[in-house]
Write a protein that holds these residues in place. Structure first.
Motif, PDB file in Angstrom:
ATOM      1  N   LEU A   1     -32.827 -22.727  38.212  1.00 26.05           N
ATOM      2  CA  LEU A   1     -33.436 -24.051  38.156  1.00 26.05           C
ATOM      3  C   LEU A   1     -33.675 -24.504  36.716  1.00 26.05           C
ATOM      4  CD1 LEU A   1     -36.019 -23.803  41.079  1.00 26.05           C
ATOM      5  CD2 LEU A   1     -33.871 -25.073  41.045  1.00 26.05           C
ATOM      6  N   VAL A   2     -34.162 -23.593  35.881  1.00 26.74           N
ATOM      7  CA  VAL A   2     -34.429 -23.934  34.476  1.00 26.74           C
ATOM      8  C   VAL A   2     -33.131 -24.257  33.750  1.00 26.74           C
ATOM      9  CG1 VAL A   2     -35.256 -22.991  32.282  1.00 26.74           C
ATOM     10  CG2 VAL A   2     -36.590 -22.646  34.354  1.00 26.74           C
ATOM     11  N   ASP A   3     -32.089 -23.484  34.004  1.00 26.04           N
ATOM     12  CA  ASP A   3     -30.798 -23.743  33.377  1.00 26.04           C
ATOM     13  C   ASP A   3     -30.261 -25.119  33.772  1.00 26.04           C
ATOM     14  OD1 ASP A   3     -28.454 -23.029  31.841  1.00 26.04           O
ATOM     15  OD2 ASP A   3     -27.422 -22.706  33.740  1.00 26.04           O
ATOM     16  N   SER A   4     -30.368 -25.457  35.032  1.00 25.95           N
ATOM     17  CA  SER A   4     -29.911 -26.777  35.477  1.00 25.95           C
ATOM     18  C   SER A   4     -30.740 -27.891  34.853  1.00 25.95           C
ATOM     19  CB  SER A   4     -29.990 -26.882  37.003  1.00 25.95           C
ATOM     20  OG  SER A   4     -29.066 -26.021  37.602  1.00 25.95           O
ATOM     21  N   ALA A   5     -32.050 -27.710  34.826  1.00 26.61           N
ATOM     22  CA  ALA A   5     -32.919 -28.743  34.265  1.00 26.61           C
ATOM     23  C   ALA A   5     -32.709 -28.909  32.760  1.00 26.61           C
ATOM     24  CB  ALA A   5     -34.376 -28.408  34.559  1.00 26.61           C
ATOM     25  N   ALA A   6     -32.492 -27.805  32.060  1.00 27.24           N
ATOM     26  CA  ALA A   6     -32.343 -27.867  30.612  1.00 27.24           C
ATOM     27  C   ALA A   6     -31.043 -28.550  30.196  1.00 27.24           C
ATOM     28  CB  ALA A   6     -32.394 -26.457  30.029  1.00 27.24           C
ATOM     29  N   HIS A   7     -30.017 -28.474  31.013  1.00 25.57           N
ATOM     30  CA  HIS A   7     -28.718 -29.045  30.655  1.00 25.57           C
ATOM     31  C   HIS A   7     -28.339 -30.252  31.520  1.00 25.57           C
ATOM     32  CE1 HIS A   7     -28.550 -24.851  29.207  1.00 25.57           C
ATOM     33  NE2 HIS A   7     -27.991 -25.426  28.164  1.00 25.57           N
ATOM     34  N   TRP A   8     -29.312 -30.854  32.180  1.00 24.75           N
ATOM     35  CA  TRP A   8     -29.043 -31.924  33.131  1.00 24.75           C
ATOM     36  C   TRP A   8     -28.301 -33.102  32.498  1.00 24.75           C
ATOM     37  CZ3 TRP A   8     -29.351 -31.651  38.227  1.00 24.75           C
ATOM     38  CH2 TRP A   8     -29.262 -32.815  38.970  1.00 24.75           C
TER      39      TRP A   8
ATOM     40  N   PRO B   1     -17.179 -31.920  33.722  1.00 19.74           N
ATOM     41  CA  PRO B   1     -16.671 -30.640  34.255  1.00 19.74           C
ATOM     42  C   PRO B   1     -17.652 -29.487  34.055  1.00 19.74           C
ATOM     43  CG  PRO B   1     -15.031 -31.668  32.804  1.00 19.74           C
ATOM     44  CD  PRO B   1     -16.269 -32.481  32.717  1.00 19.74           C
ATOM     45  N   VAL B   2     -18.313 -29.452  32.899  1.00 16.09           N
ATOM     46  CA  VAL B   2     -19.285 -28.382  32.638  1.00 16.09           C
ATOM     47  C   VAL B   2     -20.488 -28.537  33.564  1.00 16.09           C
ATOM     48  CG1 VAL B   2     -20.814 -27.375  30.896  1.00 16.09           C
ATOM     49  CG2 VAL B   2     -18.523 -28.134  30.252  1.00 16.09           C
ATOM     50  N   PHE B   3     -20.908 -29.775  33.801  1.00 14.93           N
ATOM     51  CA  PHE B   3     -22.030 -30.046  34.701  1.00 14.93           C
ATOM     52  C   PHE B   3     -21.725 -29.550  36.119  1.00 14.93           C
ATOM     53  CE2 PHE B   3     -24.126 -32.850  37.783  1.00 14.93           C
ATOM     54  CZ  PHE B   3     -25.450 -32.613  37.452  1.00 14.93           C
ATOM     55  N   VAL B   4     -20.530 -29.836  36.609  1.00 10.39           N
ATOM     56  CA  VAL B   4     -20.136 -29.401  37.956  1.00 10.39           C
ATOM     57  C   VAL B   4     -20.087 -27.873  38.023  1.00 10.39           C
ATOM     58  CG1 VAL B   4     -18.256 -29.399  39.645  1.00 10.39           C
ATOM     59  CG2 VAL B   4     -18.906 -31.523  38.499  1.00 10.39           C
ATOM     60  N   TYR B   5     -19.463 -27.264  37.002  1.00  8.21           N
ATOM     61  CA  TYR B   5     -19.395 -25.796  36.962  1.00  8.21           C
ATOM     62  C   TYR B   5     -20.806 -25.194  36.937  1.00  8.21           C
ATOM     63  CZ  TYR B   5     -19.142 -21.179  34.879  1.00  8.21           C
ATOM     64  OH  TYR B   5     -19.335 -19.856  34.612  1.00  8.21           O
ATOM     65  N   ARG B   6     -21.691 -25.747  36.091  1.00  5.35           N
ATOM     66  CA  ARG B   6     -23.053 -25.222  35.970  1.00  5.35           C
ATOM     67  C   ARG B   6     -23.811 -25.389  37.282  1.00  5.35           C
ATOM     68  NH1 ARG B   6     -25.662 -24.005  31.426  1.00  5.35           N
ATOM     69  NH2 ARG B   6     -24.287 -25.321  30.183  1.00  5.35           N
TER      70      ARG B   6
ATOM     71  N   ILE C   1     -22.545 -25.570  40.381  1.00  3.80           N
ATOM     72  CA  ILE C   1     -22.009 -24.631  41.377  1.00  3.80           C
ATOM     73  C   ILE C   1     -22.517 -23.221  41.095  1.00  3.80           C
ATOM     74  CG2 ILE C   1     -19.898 -23.530  42.208  1.00  3.80           C
ATOM     75  CD1 ILE C   1     -18.523 -26.268  41.824  1.00  3.80           C
ATOM     76  N   LYS C   2     -22.450 -22.810  39.822  1.00  2.00           N
ATOM     77  CA  LYS C   2     -22.923 -21.475  39.436  1.00  2.00           C
ATOM     78  C   LYS C   2     -24.405 -21.308  39.776  1.00  2.00           C
ATOM     79  CE  LYS C   2     -24.263 -20.954  35.368  1.00  2.00           C
ATOM     80  NZ  LYS C   2     -25.145 -20.542  34.328  1.00  2.00           N
ATOM     81  N   ASN C   3     -25.222 -22.306  39.415  1.00  4.46           N
ATOM     82  CA  ASN C   3     -26.664 -22.188  39.650  1.00  4.46           C
ATOM     83  C   ASN C   3     -27.019 -22.281  41.129  1.00  4.46           C
ATOM     84  OD1 ASN C   3     -27.280 -21.732  36.984  1.00  4.46           O
ATOM     85  ND2 ASN C   3     -27.610 -23.896  36.528  1.00  4.46           N
ATOM     86  N   ILE C   4     -26.257 -23.042  41.892  1.00  2.78           N
ATOM     87  CA  ILE C   4     -26.488 -23.095  43.342  1.00  2.78           C
ATOM     88  C   ILE C   4     -26.185 -21.740  43.970  1.00  2.78           C
ATOM     89  CG2 ILE C   4     -25.591 -24.054  45.502  1.00  2.78           C
ATOM     90  CD1 ILE C   4     -25.393 -26.759  44.010  1.00  2.78           C
ATOM     91  N   ILE C   5     -25.110 -21.102  43.532  1.00  2.00           N
ATOM     92  CA  ILE C   5     -24.768 -19.771  44.050  1.00  2.00           C
ATOM     93  C   ILE C   5     -25.848 -18.758  43.683  1.00  2.00           C
ATOM     94  CG2 ILE C   5     -23.141 -17.844  43.823  1.00  2.00           C
ATOM     95  CD1 ILE C   5     -20.912 -19.995  43.564  1.00  2.00           C
ATOM     96  N   ILE C   6     -26.278 -18.765  42.418  1.00  2.00           N
ATOM     97  CA  ILE C   6     -27.319 -17.831  41.968  1.00  2.00           C
ATOM     98  C   ILE C   6     -28.621 -18.081  42.714  1.00  2.00           C
ATOM     99  CG2 ILE C   6     -28.766 -17.177  40.000  1.00  2.00           C
ATOM    100  CD1 ILE C   6     -26.298 -17.637  38.218  1.00  2.00           C
ATOM    101  N   PHE C   7     -29.013 -19.357  42.850  1.00  2.00           N
ATOM    102  CA  PHE C   7     -30.243 -19.687  43.559  1.00  2.00           C
ATOM    103  C   PHE C   7     -30.163 -19.247  45.014  1.00  2.00           C
ATOM    104  CE2 PHE C   7     -33.087 -22.320  46.012  1.00  2.00           C
ATOM    105  CZ  PHE C   7     -34.246 -22.316  45.249  1.00  2.00           C
ATOM    106  N   THR C   8     -29.022 -19.474  45.659  1.00  2.00           N
ATOM    107  CA  THR C   8     -28.847 -19.080  47.065  1.00  2.00           C
ATOM    108  C   THR C   8     -28.952 -17.569  47.235  1.00  2.00           C
ATOM    109  OG1 THR C   8     -27.424 -21.002  47.392  1.00  2.00           O
ATOM    110  CG2 THR C   8     -27.320 -19.274  49.066  1.00  2.00           C
ATOM    111  N   ILE C   9     -28.334 -16.821  46.316  1.00  2.00           N
ATOM    112  CA  ILE C   9     -28.443 -15.355  46.374  1.00  2.00           C
ATOM    113  C   ILE C   9     -29.901 -14.932  46.208  1.00  2.00           C
ATOM    114  CG2 ILE C   9     -27.855 -13.216  45.147  1.00  2.00           C
ATOM    115  CD1 ILE C   9     -25.100 -14.516  44.564  1.00  2.00           C
ATOM    116  N   GLY C  10     -30.615 -15.541  45.263  1.00  5.30           N
ATOM    117  CA  GLY C  10     -32.030 -15.227  45.067  1.00  5.30           C
ATOM    118  C   GLY C  10     -32.869 -15.580  46.273  1.00  5.30           C
TER     119      GLY C  10
END
Length: 151
Positions: A98-105, A111-116, A118-127
């Protein structure tokens, strides 16, 4: 500390020092919590005259709740695993995503926003799944321990 020899003076002094350290530092664990709750939740809802008393009562209530949880679940290892399942998945996986997404919103390109995201959604879902599964397993272990009795 429970596996130290009971008759050994050095072990007894270690237990005594450990108990004193916990006794004098336990309330400090809520320093950050009260630093957030005090000015943001308590202060706007209470008069300036009552603020110190309400803050003190909140600290006492938080300590009593944790002591009540420890007294309710006499098997500390199970309580620690329950709290670990909740806190560690939140602090180590969900919050950083969440912090990573908010810091780079606003600073990332598309393309970097979409990649970030997707990555953060996957990490958050695993957590989140780790939190749910860990909490469920720990709760079932506590229930099983209460049903079977002591050992």
């Amino acid at each position: 500390t429970l596996n130290l020899p009971q008759g050994d003076i050095l072990a007894q002094s270690a237990l005594c020092m450990f108990s004193l350290a916990i006794f004098f530092s336990y309330a400090l664990q809520f320093y950050v919590v009260m630093d957030i709750i005090g000015p943001n939740i308590i202060k706007p809802n209470v008069s300036d005259r009552m603020y110190p008393f309400v803050e003190w009562m909140t600290r006492v209530l938080l300590n009593v709740i944790t002591l009540g949880m420890a007294a309710t679940v006499p098997w500390l290892d199970l309580l620690v695993s329950l709290l670990g399942a909740i806190k560690m998945s939140t602090l180590s996986l969900m919050a950083p995503a969440l912090v990573d997404s908010a810091a780079h919103w606003n600073s990332d390109s598309k393309p970097v926003f979409v990649y970030r995201c997707i990555k953060n959604i996957i990490i958050f879902t695993i957590g989140f799944l780790a939190c749910i599964v860990g909490t469920y397993i720990s709760t079932m272990e506590i229930v099983k321990k209460f049903q079977n009795g002591d050992e």
